[in-house]
Motif scaffolding. Sequence first.
Motif, PDB file in Angstrom:
ATOM      1  N   LEU A 158     -67.982  41.306  45.951  1.00 25.73           N
ATOM      2  CA  LEU A 158     -67.047  42.078  46.114  1.00 25.73           C
ATOM      3  C   LEU A 158     -65.817  42.851  46.607  1.00 25.73           C
ATOM      4  O   LEU A 158     -65.137  42.676  47.302  1.00 25.73           O
ATOM      5  CB  LEU A 158     -66.974  43.396  44.280  1.00 25.73           C
TER       6      LEU A 158
ATOM      7  N   THR B  56     -56.457  35.856  42.746  1.00 27.31           N
ATOM      8  CA  THR B  56     -55.926  37.130  42.487  1.00 27.31           C
ATOM      9  C   THR B  56     -57.112  37.350  40.993  1.00 27.31           C
ATOM     10  O   THR B  56     -57.266  38.511  40.915  1.00 27.31           O
ATOM     11  CB  THR B  56     -54.633  37.516  42.487  1.00 27.31           C
ATOM     12  N   PHE B  57     -56.089  35.786  39.921  1.00 28.45           N
ATOM     13  CA  PHE B  57     -57.023  36.264  38.649  1.00 28.45           C
ATOM     14  C   PHE B  57     -58.328  35.849  39.315  1.00 28.45           C
ATOM     15  O   PHE B  57     -59.309  37.570  38.027  1.00 28.45           O
ATOM     16  CB  PHE B  57     -56.385  34.859  37.869  1.00 28.45           C
TER      17      PHE B  57
ATOM     18  N   TRP C 267     -65.214  39.641  49.507  1.00 28.97           N
ATOM     19  CA  TRP C 267     -64.088  39.625  48.975  1.00 28.97           C
ATOM     20  C   TRP C 267     -62.381  40.706  49.447  1.00 28.97           C
ATOM     21  O   TRP C 267     -61.538  40.018  49.631  1.00 28.97           O
ATOM     22  CB  TRP C 267     -63.764  39.297  47.553  1.00 28.97           C
ATOM     23  N   SER C 268     -63.201  41.181  48.842  1.00 25.39           N
ATOM     24  CA  SER C 268     -62.030  42.930  48.743  1.00 25.39           C
ATOM     25  C   SER C 268     -61.665  43.245  50.551  1.00 25.39           C
ATOM     26  O   SER C 268     -60.639  43.186  51.006  1.00 25.39           O
ATOM     27  CB  SER C 268     -62.825  44.215  48.284  1.00 25.39           C
TER      28      SER C 268
ATOM     29  N   PHE D 287     -60.439  37.687  41.178  1.00 22.04           N
ATOM     30  CA  PHE D 287     -61.276  38.905  41.970  1.00 22.04           C
ATOM     31  C   PHE D 287     -60.390  39.640  40.976  1.00 22.04           C
ATOM     32  O   PHE D 287     -61.804  41.086  40.279  1.00 22.04           O
ATOM     33  CB  PHE D 287     -59.850  39.249  43.193  1.00 22.04           C
ATOM     34  N   TYR D 288     -60.108  39.550  40.214  1.00 18.44           N
ATOM     35  CA  TYR D 288     -59.748  40.778  38.379  1.00 18.44           C
ATOM     36  C   TYR D 288     -60.746  40.787  38.023  1.00 18.44           C
ATOM     37  O   TYR D 288     -61.641  41.884  37.444  1.00 18.44           O
ATOM     38  CB  TYR D 288     -58.784  41.009  38.538  1.00 18.44           C
ATOM     39  N   LEU D 289     -60.747  39.202  38.197  1.00 19.54           N
ATOM     40  CA  LEU D 289     -61.674  38.778  36.793  1.00 19.54           C
ATOM     41  C   LEU D 289     -64.021  39.479  37.122  1.00 19.54           C
ATOM     42  O   LEU D 289     -64.684  39.884  36.419  1.00 19.54           O
ATOM     43  CB  LEU D 289     -61.828  37.438  36.374  1.00 19.54           C
ATOM     44  N   SER D 290     -64.147  39.196  37.993  1.00 21.35           N
ATOM     45  CA  SER D 290     -65.062  39.043  39.017  1.00 21.35           C
ATOM     46  C   SER D 290     -65.299  40.943  39.063  1.00 21.35           C
ATOM     47  O   SER D 290     -65.866  41.895  38.598  1.00 21.35           O
ATOM     48  CB  SER D 290     -65.934  38.371  39.795  1.00 21.35           C
ATOM     49  N   LEU D 291     -64.075  41.871  38.875  1.00 23.22           N
ATOM     50  CA  LEU D 291     -64.051  43.625  39.317  1.00 23.22           C
ATOM     51  C   LEU D 291     -64.207  43.645  37.446  1.00 23.22           C
ATOM     52  O   LEU D 291     -65.469  44.645  37.067  1.00 23.22           O
ATOM     53  CB  LEU D 291     -62.441  44.290  39.819  1.00 23.22           C
ATOM     54  N   ILE D 292     -63.438  42.791  36.998  1.00 24.61           N
ATOM     55  CA  ILE D 292     -63.599  43.419  35.064  1.00 24.61           C
ATOM     56  C   ILE D 292     -65.465  43.438  35.222  1.00 24.61           C
ATOM     57  O   ILE D 292     -66.169  44.102  34.072  1.00 24.61           O
ATOM     58  CB  ILE D 292     -62.832  42.973  34.180  1.00 24.61           C
TER      59      ILE D 292
END
Length: 96
Positions: free
Chosen positions: A72, A2-3, A75-76, A5-10
């Motif tokens: 993303l 999850t980390f 992944w999502s 995913f959120y890092l790549s989203l940022i």
Amino acid sequence: MTFLFYLSLIAFLIVCGLLSFVILIQESKSMGLGAAFGSDHGSSVFGTSTADVLKKFTTYVALIFVILCVTLSVWSSAGSKTVLPTPHIIEQSVSE
């Protein structure tokens, strides 16, 4: 996981902002919106030789944007898979 995913989203959001900024600071081929604010067509934000550098930088940032967008998206969609009922189960429940 999850980390990451959120890092790549940022990172994706930062790349979106950077791509928008780089596109907006480029010199237009026509006067465009710059004429409305009284800018000189011969002037550039960073000098006269930066047009080629900005074009290359825009290409690289756009490529990173597309790669992050596809990553993303895959992944999502992989995280939200749902199991759909098979058609014969639906037919049995309808006939009852």
